[in-house]
Design a protein around this motif. Structure first.
Motif, PDB file in Angstrom:
ATOM      1  N   THR A  40      37.391  36.831  48.618  1.00 52.06           N
ATOM      2  CA  THR A  40      36.437  37.800  48.072  1.00 52.06           C
ATOM      3  C   THR A  40      36.609  37.852  46.554  1.00 52.06           C
ATOM      4  O   THR A  40      37.612  37.373  46.001  1.00 52.06           O
ATOM      5  CB  THR A  40      36.673  39.196  48.648  1.00 52.06           C
ATOM      6  N   GLU A  41      35.643  38.464  45.872  1.00 55.05           N
ATOM      7  CA  GLU A  41      35.751  38.583  44.413  1.00 55.05           C
ATOM      8  C   GLU A  41      36.976  39.398  44.021  1.00 55.05           C
ATOM      9  O   GLU A  41      37.666  39.083  43.051  1.00 55.05           O
ATOM     10  CB  GLU A  41      34.491  39.219  43.834  1.00 55.05           C
ATOM     11  N   THR A  42      37.263  40.427  44.811  1.00 52.97           N
ATOM     12  CA  THR A  42      38.448  41.245  44.530  1.00 52.97           C
ATOM     13  C   THR A  42      39.718  40.410  44.635  1.00 52.97           C
ATOM     14  O   THR A  42      40.615  40.507  43.792  1.00 52.97           O
ATOM     15  CB  THR A  42      38.524  42.432  45.495  1.00 52.97           C
ATOM     16  N   GLU A  43      39.785  39.556  45.666  1.00 52.70           N
ATOM     17  CA  GLU A  43      40.970  38.707  45.847  1.00 52.70           C
ATOM     18  C   GLU A  43      41.079  37.666  44.728  1.00 52.70           C
ATOM     19  O   GLU A  43      42.176  37.375  44.248  1.00 52.70           O
ATOM     20  CB  GLU A  43      40.897  38.014  47.212  1.00 52.70           C
ATOM     21  N   VAL A  44      39.941  37.116  44.312  1.00 56.50           N
ATOM     22  CA  VAL A  44      39.953  36.139  43.226  1.00 56.50           C
ATOM     23  C   VAL A  44      40.443  36.787  41.929  1.00 56.50           C
ATOM     24  O   VAL A  44      41.315  36.254  41.241  1.00 56.50           O
ATOM     25  CB  VAL A  44      38.545  35.543  43.024  1.00 56.50           C
ATOM     26  N   ARG A  45      39.892  37.957  41.621  1.00 58.31           N
ATOM     27  CA  ARG A  45      40.275  38.614  40.371  1.00 58.31           C
ATOM     28  C   ARG A  45      41.723  39.097  40.415  1.00 58.31           C
ATOM     29  O   ARG A  45      42.410  39.121  39.401  1.00 58.31           O
ATOM     30  CB  ARG A  45      39.323  39.770  40.063  1.00 58.31           C
ATOM     31  N   SER A  46      42.179  39.468  41.601  1.00 60.33           N
ATOM     32  CA  SER A  46      43.583  39.875  41.745  1.00 60.33           C
ATOM     33  C   SER A  46      44.510  38.689  41.499  1.00 60.33           C
ATOM     34  O   SER A  46      45.528  38.817  40.808  1.00 60.33           O
ATOM     35  CB  SER A  46      43.815  40.446  43.142  1.00 60.33           C
ATOM     36  N   ALA A  47      44.160  37.517  42.057  1.00 51.95           N
ATOM     37  CA  ALA A  47      44.986  36.320  41.862  1.00 51.95           C
ATOM     38  C   ALA A  47      45.004  35.914  40.394  1.00 51.95           C
ATOM     39  O   ALA A  47      46.065  35.590  39.837  1.00 51.95           O
ATOM     40  CB  ALA A  47      44.458  35.180  42.720  1.00 51.95           C
ATOM     41  N   LEU A  48      43.839  35.934  39.746  1.00 51.64           N
ATOM     42  CA  LEU A  48      43.774  35.575  38.336  1.00 51.64           C
ATOM     43  C   LEU A  48      44.482  36.606  37.457  1.00 51.64           C
ATOM     44  O   LEU A  48      45.137  36.262  36.470  1.00 51.64           O
ATOM     45  CB  LEU A  48      42.315  35.431  37.894  1.00 51.64           C
ATOM     46  N   GLY A  49      44.349  37.886  37.832  1.00 51.30           N
ATOM     47  CA  GLY A  49      45.005  38.948  37.076  1.00 51.30           C
ATOM     48  C   GLY A  49      46.513  38.797  37.068  1.00 51.30           C
ATOM     49  O   GLY A  49      47.173  39.134  36.076  1.00 51.30           O
ATOM     50  N   ALA A  50      47.073  38.281  38.175  1.00 54.95           N
ATOM     51  CA  ALA A  50      48.519  38.066  38.235  1.00 54.95           C
ATOM     52  C   ALA A  50      48.983  37.033  37.219  1.00 54.95           C
ATOM     53  O   ALA A  50      50.155  36.998  36.841  1.00 54.95           O
ATOM     54  CB  ALA A  50      48.931  37.638  39.641  1.00 54.95           C
ATOM     55  N   PHE A  51      48.036  36.190  36.758  1.00 53.42           N
ATOM     56  CA  PHE A  51      48.363  35.184  35.749  1.00 53.42           C
ATOM     57  C   PHE A  51      47.715  35.525  34.408  1.00 53.42           C
ATOM     58  O   PHE A  51      47.390  34.658  33.604  1.00 53.42           O
ATOM     59  CB  PHE A  51      47.941  33.801  36.240  1.00 53.42           C
ATOM     60  N   LEU A  52      47.521  36.827  34.175  1.00 52.19           N
ATOM     61  CA  LEU A  52      47.104  37.401  32.899  1.00 52.19           C
ATOM     62  C   LEU A  52      45.642  37.133  32.542  1.00 52.19           C
ATOM     63  O   LEU A  52      45.263  37.264  31.379  1.00 52.19           O
ATOM     64  CB  LEU A  52      48.009  36.923  31.758  1.00 52.19           C
ATOM     65  N   PHE A  53      44.818  36.772  33.521  1.00 53.28           N
ATOM     66  CA  PHE A  53      43.375  36.675  33.291  1.00 53.28           C
ATOM     67  C   PHE A  53      42.734  37.964  33.794  1.00 53.28           C
ATOM     68  O   PHE A  53      42.407  38.094  34.974  1.00 53.28           O
ATOM     69  CB  PHE A  53      42.784  35.462  34.006  1.00 53.28           C
ATOM     70  N   THR A  54      42.610  38.924  32.894  1.00 54.06           N
ATOM     71  CA  THR A  54      42.100  40.236  33.275  1.00 54.06           C
ATOM     72  C   THR A  54      40.810  40.551  32.520  1.00 54.06           C
ATOM     73  O   THR A  54      40.508  39.935  31.496  1.00 54.06           O
ATOM     74  CB  THR A  54      43.138  41.328  32.974  1.00 54.06           C
ATOM     75  N   GLY A  55      40.073  41.528  33.029  1.00 52.61           N
ATOM     76  CA  GLY A  55      38.868  41.973  32.340  1.00 52.61           C
ATOM     77  C   GLY A  55      37.903  40.834  32.076  1.00 52.61           C
ATOM     78  O   GLY A  55      37.593  40.015  32.954  1.00 52.61           O
ATOM     79  N   GLU A  56      37.431  40.742  30.828  1.00 62.00           N
ATOM     80  CA  GLU A  56      36.449  39.730  30.451  1.00 62.00           C
ATOM     81  C   GLU A  56      37.052  38.331  30.337  1.00 62.00           C
ATOM     82  O   GLU A  56      36.313  37.345  30.221  1.00 62.00           O
ATOM     83  CB  GLU A  56      35.797  40.118  29.109  1.00 62.00           C
ATOM     84  N   ASP A  57      38.393  38.233  30.381  1.00 67.26           N
ATOM     85  CA  ASP A  57      39.029  36.913  30.260  1.00 67.26           C
ATOM     86  C   ASP A  57      38.572  35.960  31.361  1.00 67.26           C
ATOM     87  O   ASP A  57      38.542  34.742  31.154  1.00 67.26           O
ATOM     88  CB  ASP A  57      40.550  37.041  30.318  1.00 67.26           C
ATOM     89  N   VAL A  58      38.240  36.490  32.546  1.00 66.64           N
ATOM     90  CA  VAL A  58      37.862  35.610  33.661  1.00 66.64           C
ATOM     91  C   VAL A  58      36.526  34.917  33.413  1.00 66.64           C
ATOM     92  O   VAL A  58      36.188  33.953  34.099  1.00 66.64           O
ATOM     93  CB  VAL A  58      37.823  36.383  34.996  1.00 66.64           C
ATOM     94  N   PHE A  59      35.757  35.405  32.444  1.00 70.03           N
ATOM     95  CA  PHE A  59      34.447  34.812  32.154  1.00 70.03           C
ATOM     96  C   PHE A  59      34.507  33.834  30.975  1.00 70.03           C
ATOM     97  O   PHE A  59      33.483  33.318  30.535  1.00 70.03           O
ATOM     98  CB  PHE A  59      33.421  35.903  31.879  1.00 70.03           C
ATOM     99  N   LYS A  60      35.704  33.567  30.462  1.00 70.61           N
ATOM    100  CA  LYS A  60      35.851  32.577  29.397  1.00 70.61           C
ATOM    101  C   LYS A  60      35.602  31.173  29.938  1.00 70.61           C
ATOM    102  O   LYS A  60      35.952  30.853  31.077  1.00 70.61           O
ATOM    103  CB  LYS A  60      37.269  32.606  28.810  1.00 70.61           C
TER     104      LYS A  60
END
Length: 640
Positions: free
Chosen positions: A420-440
């Motif tokens: 899910t999007e929540t799971e994707v963002r949680s996984a990326l957040g654990a590696f410091l891709f938070t907020g708008e960083d995921v859209f880079k």
């Protein structure tokens, strides 16, 4: 003191990079500058080098940038060469021109003495010869040859034009040129990048023996431990100075933090107690005087600030294999690997849970071996096979160079479409891709961010065999320590290449070493490996004064001059008297600062001052003892 910066500010496009930078460089001092990626380490080097402007602190603190005399500052720049048609030898020997001229002049003066042995000529020759020797005149050719050889260049490559070398090789040549120039302040930004272990170890010895000041930015902890005597940390835009090497810095920082935390908590408890007394008794006539006195105590109290939290932002994940392998993980039999020609032959058995480190020089075949074992290139001969349930996670060191217009979130989600999007963002957040960083877009990510994204995907797959090729490149020290901790607790099997000796030391139980055209298997870790190699270590290219004197040409004529030694001693005595006067003034200033009322609650500064006073007193004592010895020798000359 060669250079001093007090409370400097550096801003770019309205953003403050350094908000309170204080920095000083003393003669022959070896300083390490540490801090997180993006904290301003390179900015500080550029400030020292005069490449960016110094701005004053907006507060009432005394700000300034000052130098003693006119020290030559050497800084490795990206655009290194103005004429790429020159050969490497032509470019490097530019730095030797002054020594060659001095040597030719010395020979001319020596020939003149054969016909004119006047006191004036002898004195002039003596001064010139002494200056030539002090500037390294009797070993500059040896240093030139050693630097070229140690940086991995052959005799034939000296004649190649600069444009024939790769970008990494050109950086090495520029580095050699910088070392040959012998600046008074040598500024090095990640000098161990692109160097193999042997060259790094040699460079450590060279810099330890370098007779002038060195300021180095590096994420190589073992390198910093072996050369630094002072560490300056940049954290939250502020510089803090520590005495000792990197390990000393880590210990002192923790001690300071704990002491300040303890003192702050004790003071807060006392403040609370006094406030409660004041509230309880301020309205009672018989206790009003006591309440007022407690209020005055509070007003006069030097408040202790709470300690700044450590800047320990890093990636994290709970990572273990999804499925276990059998006991036998990898079997390699008479494997020959390479492209057209073999780079090595290997027999190897790897068991479940083992951690094998691979080390050796650049271009020796380490990455080629990993590509062979992951099936990316075929073996030249021999075989290898994995055991049951093998699931490989492979990290390629070229990942940091990937260019793509895809967004981070899309790149990750495509590999794990069931999340899910929540799971994707949680996984990326654990590696410091938070907020708008995921859209880079991936193409705009830094090398370190690309490495984190790759590791995030690898660890999400939960392999039971990890094959990693230089995973710590582009990581700062906290990132390296995080990855070390994750891999230390990893229950799967680990096979990795690294030039980071501390990383290898921390993780490897066995080693494969590429050396002298062979792959040597050691059944122990890096500590024992280093012990076995210690006896074979070569001398550094920067010899001691004793070694320099041995290298002086034997054919040099001995010139009899009764006043020569006395003149030398008198000059040394005068120079020492000036140094002693400066040292005494400096020591008095340190003691005055230590006793200043405004510093009595600044435990951090008091600790620094105490260490600096101790160091200054020891240096002063050494200078005075040397002055006494020279004075006695001068008295003997006077009596003769």
């Amino acid at each position: 003191m060669l250079l001093q910066i007090n409370h400097g500010v550096v801003q770019f496009a309205g953003h403050t990079v350094l908000e309170d930078a204080s920095f000083e460089i003393r003669e022959k001092e070896k300083i390490a500058v540490v801090g997180r990626n993006g904290c301003g380490k390179t900015t500080l080097l550029r400030l020292i080098a005069g490449e960016i402007p110094f701005e004053k602190e907006s507060s009432d603190q005394e700000s300034g940038y000052s130098k003693t005399g006119d020290p030559v500052i050497g800084y490795l720049k990206q655009s290194a060469f103005s004429d790429l048609s020159l050969t490497m030898e032509q470019e490097l020997r530019k730095e030797l021109a002054s020594m060659e001229e001095a040597e030719a002049e010395l020979k001319r003066m020596s020939k003149e003495l054969e016909s004119d042995y006047s006191e004036e000529k002898v004195a002039a020759y003596t001064r010139a010869e002494q200056a030539f020797q002090e500037n390294g005149g009797y070993y500059y050719e040896k240093e030139y040859d050693t630097l070229i050889r140690k940086f991995g260049f052959s005799e034939e490559e000296r004649k190649k034009s600069l444009r024939e070398f790769s970008g990494g090789q050109q950086t090495k040549i520029a580095f050699i040129r910088l070392l040959l120039s012998h600046p008074d302040i040598l500024l090095l930004d990640e000098p161990t990048n692109h160097l193999d272990m042997d060259t790094i170890e040699w460079l450590e010895g060279y810099l330890r023996n370098y007779g002038k000041a060195v300021v180095v930015v590096s994420h190589d902890r073992m390198f910093l431990d072996r050369i630094a005597e002072t560490v300056v940390e940049i954290e939250y835009g502020v510089t803090t100075r520590y005495r000792g090497n990197y390990s000393d810095f880590i210990r002192q920082k923790k001690e300071r933090y704990e002491k300040q935390k303890k003192d702050y908590e004790a003071q807060q408890k006392e403040i609370k107690r006094l406030q409660e007394l004041i509230e309880r008794f301020k309205s009672k006539p018989t206790k009003a005087a006591m309440a007022r006195s407690k209020m005055k105590v509070l007003e006069r109290m030097n408040r202790i600030e709470p300690p700044d939290r450590y800047d320990e932002r890093t990636f994290h994940t709970a990572f273990q294999p999804e499925q276990e392998t059998g006991k036998d993980v990898l079997s390699v039999e008479d494997l020959s690997f390479g492209y057209q020609e073999s780079l090595g032959n290997l027999n190897l058995e790897l068991k479940k849970g083992e951690k094998l480190g691979i080390i050796g020089g650049n271009g020796k075949g380490k990455s080629t071996l990993l590509k062979t074992l992951t099936g990316l290139i075929p073996p030249l001969s021999g075989t290898y096979h994995y055991g049951v349930h093998a699931k490989i996670g492979y990290f390629d060191q070229q990942i940091a160079q990937i260019q793509s217009d895809r967004r981070v979130i899309d790149d990750f989600w495509e590999e794990f479409p069931t999340l899910t999007e929540t799971e994707v963002r949680s996984a990326l957040g654990a590696f410091l891709f938070t907020g708008e960083d995921v859209f880079k877009e991936i193409s705009v990510l830094s090398g370190g961010e690309k490495v984190r994204l790759a590791l995030c995907k690898i660890f999400k797959r939960r392999p039971n065999i990890l094959i990693l090729d230089e995973p710590t490149n582009h990581m700062d020290i906290v990132g390296k320590e995080t990855l070390e901790a994750m891999l230390s607790h990893y229950t799967g099997t680990l096979l990795f290449v690294s030039h980071d000796r501390y990383f290898v030391k921390k993780l490897s139980e066995r080693l494969l070493s590429f050396e002298d055209g062979k792959v040597v298997h050691y059944q122990f870790g890096y500590d024992e490996y280093e012990e076995k190699r210690a006896a074979l270590a070569e001398d550094t290219a920067a010899p001691s004064q004793q070694e320099r004197s041995k290298e002086a040409p034997k054919e040099k004529k001995a010139i009899y001059n009764p006043g020569k030694e006395r003149s030398k001693l008198e000059k040394k005595a005068k120079r020492l008297e000036e140094e002693i006067a400066e040292a005494e003034a400096y020591l008095d200033a340190l003691k005055a600062e230590y006793e200043a009322p405004e510093n009595q609650a600044r435990y951090g500064r008091l600790t620094e001052l105490s260490a600096e006073i101790e160091e200054a007193e020891a240096a002063l004592l050494q200078s005075m003892e040397e002055w006494d010895r020279i004075s006695e020798e001068l008295e003997q000359y006077a009596g003769n």
